[in-house]
Write a protein that holds these residues in place. Sequence first.
Motif, mmCIF file in Angstrom:
data_model
loop_
_atom_site.group_PDB
_atom_site.id
_atom_site.type_symbol
_atom_site.label_atom_id
_atom_site.label_comp_id
_atom_site.label_asym_id
_atom_site.label_seq_id
_atom_site.Cartn_x
_atom_site.Cartn_y
_atom_site.Cartn_z
ATOM 1 N N LYS A 1 44.738 34.964 51.902
ATOM 2 C CA LYS A 1 46.061 34.803 51.231
ATOM 3 C C LYS A 1 46.040 35.462 49.758
ATOM 4 O O LYS A 1 46.921 35.835 49.278
ATOM 5 C CB LYS A 1 46.526 33.365 51.187
ATOM 6 N N ASN A 2 44.770 34.927 48.783
ATOM 7 C CA ASN A 2 44.756 35.469 47.801
ATOM 8 C C ASN A 2 43.219 34.937 47.329
ATOM 9 O O ASN A 2 42.566 34.224 48.189
ATOM 10 C CB ASN A 2 45.889 34.936 46.540
ATOM 11 N N LEU A 3 42.905 35.211 46.160
ATOM 12 C CA LEU A 3 41.556 34.968 45.428
ATOM 13 C C LEU A 3 41.130 33.431 45.749
ATOM 14 O O LEU A 3 39.972 33.038 45.944
ATOM 15 C CB LEU A 3 41.281 35.313 44.143
ATOM 16 N N ASP A 4 42.119 32.891 45.690
ATOM 17 C CA ASP A 4 42.092 31.314 45.599
ATOM 18 C C ASP A 4 41.510 30.847 46.839
ATOM 19 O O ASP A 4 41.135 29.559 47.202
ATOM 20 C CB ASP A 4 43.191 30.514 45.278
ATOM 21 N N ASN A 5 41.827 31.627 47.991
ATOM 22 C CA ASN A 5 41.686 31.347 49.521
ATOM 23 C C ASN A 5 40.294 32.096 50.140
ATOM 24 O O ASN A 5 40.052 31.980 51.224
ATOM 25 C CB ASN A 5 42.820 31.405 50.185
ATOM 26 N N ALA A 6 39.659 32.922 48.984
ATOM 27 C CA ALA A 6 38.345 33.579 49.424
ATOM 28 C C ALA A 6 37.209 32.676 49.714
ATOM 29 O O ALA A 6 37.448 31.657 49.066
ATOM 30 C CB ALA A 6 38.211 34.841 48.469
ATOM 31 N N THR A 7 36.568 32.923 50.607
ATOM 32 C CA THR A 7 35.382 32.015 50.767
ATOM 33 C C THR A 7 33.966 32.955 50.521
ATOM 34 O O THR A 7 33.967 33.809 50.398
ATOM 35 C CB THR A 7 35.388 31.377 52.001
ATOM 36 N N GLU A 8 32.934 32.196 50.696
ATOM 37 C CA GLU A 8 31.618 32.844 50.433
ATOM 38 C C GLU A 8 31.584 33.976 51.583
ATOM 39 O O GLU A 8 30.609 34.635 51.576
ATOM 40 C CB GLU A 8 30.388 31.663 50.525
ATOM 41 N N ASP A 9 32.114 33.770 52.902
ATOM 42 C CA ASP A 9 32.225 34.450 53.799
ATOM 43 C C ASP A 9 32.643 36.255 53.418
ATOM 44 O O ASP A 9 32.450 37.024 53.999
ATOM 45 C CB ASP A 9 33.112 34.266 54.947
ATOM 46 N N ASP A 10 33.368 35.855 52.054
ATOM 47 C CA ASP A 10 34.189 37.197 51.762
ATOM 48 C C ASP A 10 33.267 37.929 50.619
ATOM 49 O O ASP A 10 33.921 38.838 50.065
ATOM 50 C CB ASP A 10 35.545 36.820 51.158
ATOM 51 N N ILE A 11 32.241 37.430 50.255
ATOM 52 C CA ILE A 11 31.535 37.999 49.152
ATOM 53 C C ILE A 11 31.278 39.443 49.319
ATOM 54 O O ILE A 11 31.423 40.139 48.173
ATOM 55 C CB ILE A 11 30.343 37.020 48.789
ATOM 56 N N MET A 12 30.521 39.840 50.604
ATOM 57 C CA MET A 12 30.349 41.416 50.579
ATOM 58 C C MET A 12 31.718 42.113 50.428
ATOM 59 O O MET A 12 31.796 43.212 49.772
ATOM 60 C CB MET A 12 29.883 41.576 51.828
ATOM 61 N N LEU A 13 32.588 41.441 51.005
ATOM 62 C CA LEU A 13 34.086 42.265 51.153
ATOM 63 C C LEU A 13 34.363 42.477 49.822
ATOM 64 O O LEU A 13 35.040 43.464 49.212
ATOM 65 C CB LEU A 13 34.934 41.553 51.933
ATOM 66 N N LEU A 14 34.523 41.490 49.088
ATOM 67 C CA LEU A 14 35.035 41.389 47.575
ATOM 68 C C LEU A 14 34.290 42.288 46.560
ATOM 69 O O LEU A 14 34.714 42.792 45.800
ATOM 70 C CB LEU A 14 35.263 39.876 47.081
ATOM 71 N N GLY A 15 32.857 42.330 46.825
ATOM 72 C CA GLY A 15 32.058 43.146 46.211
ATOM 73 C C GLY A 15 32.211 44.838 46.629
ATOM 74 O O GLY A 15 32.475 45.393 45.523
ATOM 75 N N LYS A 16 32.325 45.142 47.805
ATOM 76 C CA LYS A 16 32.811 46.503 48.161
ATOM 77 C C LYS A 16 34.315 46.725 47.836
ATOM 78 O O LYS A 16 34.531 47.841 47.292
ATOM 79 C CB LYS A 16 32.777 46.298 49.733
ATOM 80 N N LEU A 17 34.867 45.872 47.550
ATOM 81 C CA LEU A 17 36.490 45.952 47.044
ATOM 82 C C LEU A 17 36.334 46.578 45.600
ATOM 83 O O LEU A 17 37.021 47.439 45.214
ATOM 84 C CB LEU A 17 37.178 44.740 47.271
ATOM 85 N N GLN A 18 35.738 46.033 44.810
ATOM 86 C CA GLN A 18 35.191 46.454 43.378
ATOM 87 C C GLN A 18 35.103 47.859 43.470
ATOM 88 O O GLN A 18 35.515 48.504 42.567
ATOM 89 C CB GLN A 18 34.474 45.569 42.674
ATOM 90 N N LEU A 19 33.905 48.029 44.226
ATOM 91 C CA LEU A 19 33.410 49.436 43.862
ATOM 92 C C LEU A 19 34.557 50.565 44.532
ATOM 93 O O LEU A 19 34.717 51.726 44.192
ATOM 94 C CB LEU A 19 32.188 49.808 44.705
ATOM 95 N N THR A 20 35.248 49.948 45.704
ATOM 96 C CA THR A 20 36.167 50.790 46.347
ATOM 97 C C THR A 20 37.515 51.071 45.295
ATOM 98 O O THR A 20 37.931 52.224 44.984
ATOM 99 C CB THR A 20 36.765 50.160 47.609
#
Length: 112
Positions: free
Chosen positions: A47-66
């Motif tokens: 839904k948004n950053l407030d709903n991201a969890t530790e399962d999303d750490i890799m995805l969100l890290g990759k998102l920054q580089l993307t």
Amino acid sequence: MSTIFKKIIDKEIPAKIVYEDDDFIAFEDIAPVAKVHVLVIPKKEIKNLDNATEDDIMLLGKLQLTIAKIARMLGINEEGYRVVTNINANGGQTVYHIHYHIIGGEKLGVMA
Ligand code: AMP
């Protein structure tokens, strides 16, 4: 709950796609606020950053580089740009599928 962005991911409605890989899609915002305004969206429905969890750490890290990769692709990295993610009502979020705005191509006003 699926949003219009899920329909873009699934190619059910058109968008001016500028980048896509297994995890992300990026396309031009329909109502640009600057010369360059691209949305970068994880295909995973968060839904948004407030709903991201530790399962999303890799995805969100990759998102920054993307995001940085797409900004280089768009040729706006040297002059600079802004990355924004709006969260819930006070943040101005209108589409509840996590996304990051890349805004640039011109000098931006002070915001934060
Ligand atoms: P936000 O207000 O942060 O939730 O951002 C949603 C963004 O999606 C806005 O900047 C809209 O202009 C943009 N938008 C909504 N529908 C579409 C669409 N079909 N194609 C491209 N951008 C869209």
